[in-house]
Design an enzyme around this catalytic site. Structure first.
Site, PDB file in Angstrom:
ATOM      1  N   ALA A 233       1.183  -4.909   0.374  1.00  0.00           N
ATOM      2  CA  ALA A 233      -0.112  -5.548   0.282  1.00  0.00           C
ATOM      3  C   ALA A 233      -0.677  -6.376   1.075  1.00  0.00           C
ATOM      4  O   ALA A 233      -1.707  -6.674   1.205  1.00  0.00           O
ATOM      5  CB  ALA A 233      -0.038  -6.204  -1.290  1.00  0.00           C
ATOM      6  N   GLU A 236       0.395  -4.061   5.717  1.00  0.00           N
ATOM      7  CA  GLU A 236       0.078  -2.643   6.157  1.00  0.00           C
ATOM      8  C   GLU A 236      -1.442  -2.829   5.804  1.00  0.00           C
ATOM      9  O   GLU A 236      -2.213  -2.373   6.615  1.00  0.00           O
ATOM     10  CB  GLU A 236       0.513  -1.762   5.349  1.00  0.00           C
ATOM     11  CG  GLU A 236       0.260  -0.433   5.505  1.00  0.00           C
ATOM     12  CD  GLU A 236       1.286   0.974   5.141  1.00  0.00           C
ATOM     13  OE1 GLU A 236       0.963   2.035   5.871  1.00  0.00           O
ATOM     14  OE2 GLU A 236       1.887   0.490   4.179  1.00  0.00           O
ATOM     15  N   SER A 238      -3.619  -5.339   5.549  1.00  0.00           N
ATOM     16  CA  SER A 238      -4.259  -6.248   6.487  1.00  0.00           C
ATOM     17  C   SER A 238      -4.388  -5.526   8.038  1.00  0.00           C
ATOM     18  O   SER A 238      -5.450  -5.688   8.672  1.00  0.00           O
ATOM     19  CB  SER A 238      -3.638  -7.536   6.584  1.00  0.00           C
ATOM     20  OG  SER A 238      -3.901  -8.190   5.507  1.00  0.00           O
ATOM     21  N   CYS A 341      -6.308  -7.571  -6.954  1.00  0.00           N
ATOM     22  CA  CYS A 341      -5.368  -8.103  -6.117  1.00  0.00           C
ATOM     23  C   CYS A 341      -5.442  -9.459  -5.929  1.00  0.00           C
ATOM     24  O   CYS A 341      -6.096 -10.175  -5.718  1.00  0.00           O
ATOM     25  CB  CYS A 341      -5.794  -7.413  -4.782  1.00  0.00           C
ATOM     26  SG  CYS A 341      -4.741  -7.977  -3.230  1.00  0.00           S
ATOM     27  N   GLU A 350      -6.908 -13.577   6.383  1.00  0.00           N
ATOM     28  CA  GLU A 350      -6.337 -12.888   7.656  1.00  0.00           C
ATOM     29  C   GLU A 350      -7.560 -12.096   8.388  1.00  0.00           C
ATOM     30  O   GLU A 350      -7.268 -12.502   9.971  1.00  0.00           O
ATOM     31  CB  GLU A 350      -5.091 -12.045   7.177  1.00  0.00           C
ATOM     32  CG  GLU A 350      -3.967 -12.398   6.661  1.00  0.00           C
ATOM     33  CD  GLU A 350      -2.986 -11.566   6.346  1.00  0.00           C
ATOM     34  OE1 GLU A 350      -2.008 -11.117   7.295  1.00  0.00           O
ATOM     35  OE2 GLU A 350      -3.166 -11.033   5.122  1.00  0.00           O
TER      36      GLU A 350
END
Length: 393
Positions: A233, A236, A238, A341, A350
């Site tokens: 979560a 990958e 991001s 999420c 990010e």
């Protein structure tokens, strides 16, 4: 032409959106007999199912591969593969540690990490964007969790092995290297949790150990499960988002110009709608479900195609057009309802930091799409390799 959809089909993975359009129009409740699942593709149906955990259960996990599907799915997906009341309890405890304040406090360090990983690409005038896109979020998660500097290369290698999808692998299989890497990461995080239990620090792992509600606390296995969840979560998706963002505007000069001029937040949000890194979420029916004149039986596997829902013209006019001025509030990229999420704020931060640092240094860029390679995944979409050439400012 017969309508067939499989998330394991490499051709579909290359460009699923034409198939999604046919599903929405011709078969909003699609049955795949060979892979034994049903697929929902319209925004209204996907959003309703995501909100309805009473009829659409998460108990068997989010992905259809045999390695991930079944009653043990929570080993990979933690509380995301649970229903209330277990989901409510565990998510509540994790939320006490994984706060907005904890994430916001990381921003200066995120900028340092982004600059350090961008520097070699910028100095060389280009390279493989996905090398940066993979290393950056991996180190961000290590920083967040509290992984010692000396161990971060190991965590990065294991994370890469989990995400790697060789083209020779059978479509339904998880590569042995990925399974081995998951096992090694479980072992590493277990040891780190034991060590941190005796010596707290200012990090998420310490906060998870201390998180409590009315005397209830997370157990060591539950904590490790949350940390494993962060690999998929928090790393990958991001990684894939950054590649998809550069790809989305690469062939759209006016949109690319605006993105590179600093319109980073709408760039992120429209990418999440237009070409999201997570394309689908699986559910299990708790009973018969009637929809569009079709009966989905109890205990059926149902794939909620969020990638198709985000291109539904009933919600997004000219949905196949990338538009920085679009209202993206209806996007299902981070889910909706009780399973929205928990790390959405971290994912956005990010991406914002990475793209802000990139656009501050880059005036323009060109992608080598002939040399680019996509990942092979049943529910994620993006690039394994994306060669890029920069024109610096």
């Amino acid at each position: 032409m017969d309508l067939h959809y499989s998330p394991f089909d490499f051709g579909v993975q290359q460009d699923p959106y034409p198939v999604y359009a046919r599903l929405r129009e011709q078969a909003p409740v699609h049955r795949n007999e060979a892979d034994d699942f049903w697929a929902l593709s319209r925004h209204a149906d996907v959003a309703a199912a995501l909100r309805d955990s009473a009829r659409f259960s998460s108990r068997n996990g989010l992905r259809l591969e045999p390695a991930f599907w079944g009653p043990d799915a929570e080993r990979f997906f933690s509380f995301v593969a649970m229903d209330p009341p277990r989901h409510t309890r565990l998510r509540s405890l994790v939320a006490r540690a994984f706060t907005h304040q904890r994430v916001r406090s990381l921003e200066p360090r995120l900028r340092e990490i982004a600059r350090a990983h961008l520097a070699p690409l910028l100095e060389a005038g280009g390279g493989d964007l996905m090398e940066f896109a993979a290393r950056y979020p991996t180190d961000v998660i290590s920083e967040l969790v509290g992984v010692p500097e000396a161990d971060r290369d190991l965590v990065r290698e294991l994370g890469s092995a989990i995400m790697y999808r060789p083209e020779t692998a059978a479509a339904h299989d998880l590569p042995p290297e990925a399974l081995a890497a998951i096992g090694a990461l479980v072992g590493y995080y277990t040891e780190l949790t034991i060590a941190r239990s005796g010596s707290r620090r200012d990090d998420l792992l310490s906060d998870l150990i201390d998180a409590s509600s009315g005397g209830d606390r997370l157990g060591p296995e539950e904590i490790v499960g949350v940390l494993i969840l962060l690999v998929g979560a928090g790393i990958e998706t991001s990684m894939l988002l950054l590649g998809n963002a550069l790809h989305a505007v690469s062939a759209r000069p006016s949109q690319r110009k605006r993105a590179l001029a600093g319109e980073v937040e709408p760039w992120i949000e429209e990418t999440l709608r237009f070409d999201p890194p997570s394309q689908a979420l699986a559910r299990t029916t708790n009973g018969e479900v009637e929809l569009h004149g079709v009966t989905i039986p109890a205990d059926a596997r149902v794939l909620l195609l969020t990638g198709a829902a985000n291109r539904d013209p009933a919600v997004f006019p000219d949905a196949d057009v990338f538009d920085l001025d679009r209202d993206t509030s209806g996007s299902l990229a981070f889910g909706i309802g009780r399973h929205h999420c928990l790390g959405a704020h971290l994912g956005r931060l990010e991406a914002r930091v990475a793209l802000t640092e990139l656009t501050a240094a880059v005036a323009d860029y060109e992608l080598d799409l002939e040399a680019a390679r996509r990942i092979h995944s049943s529910n994620d979409r993006g690039f394994l390799s994306l060669p890029i050439t920069f024109t610096t400012r």
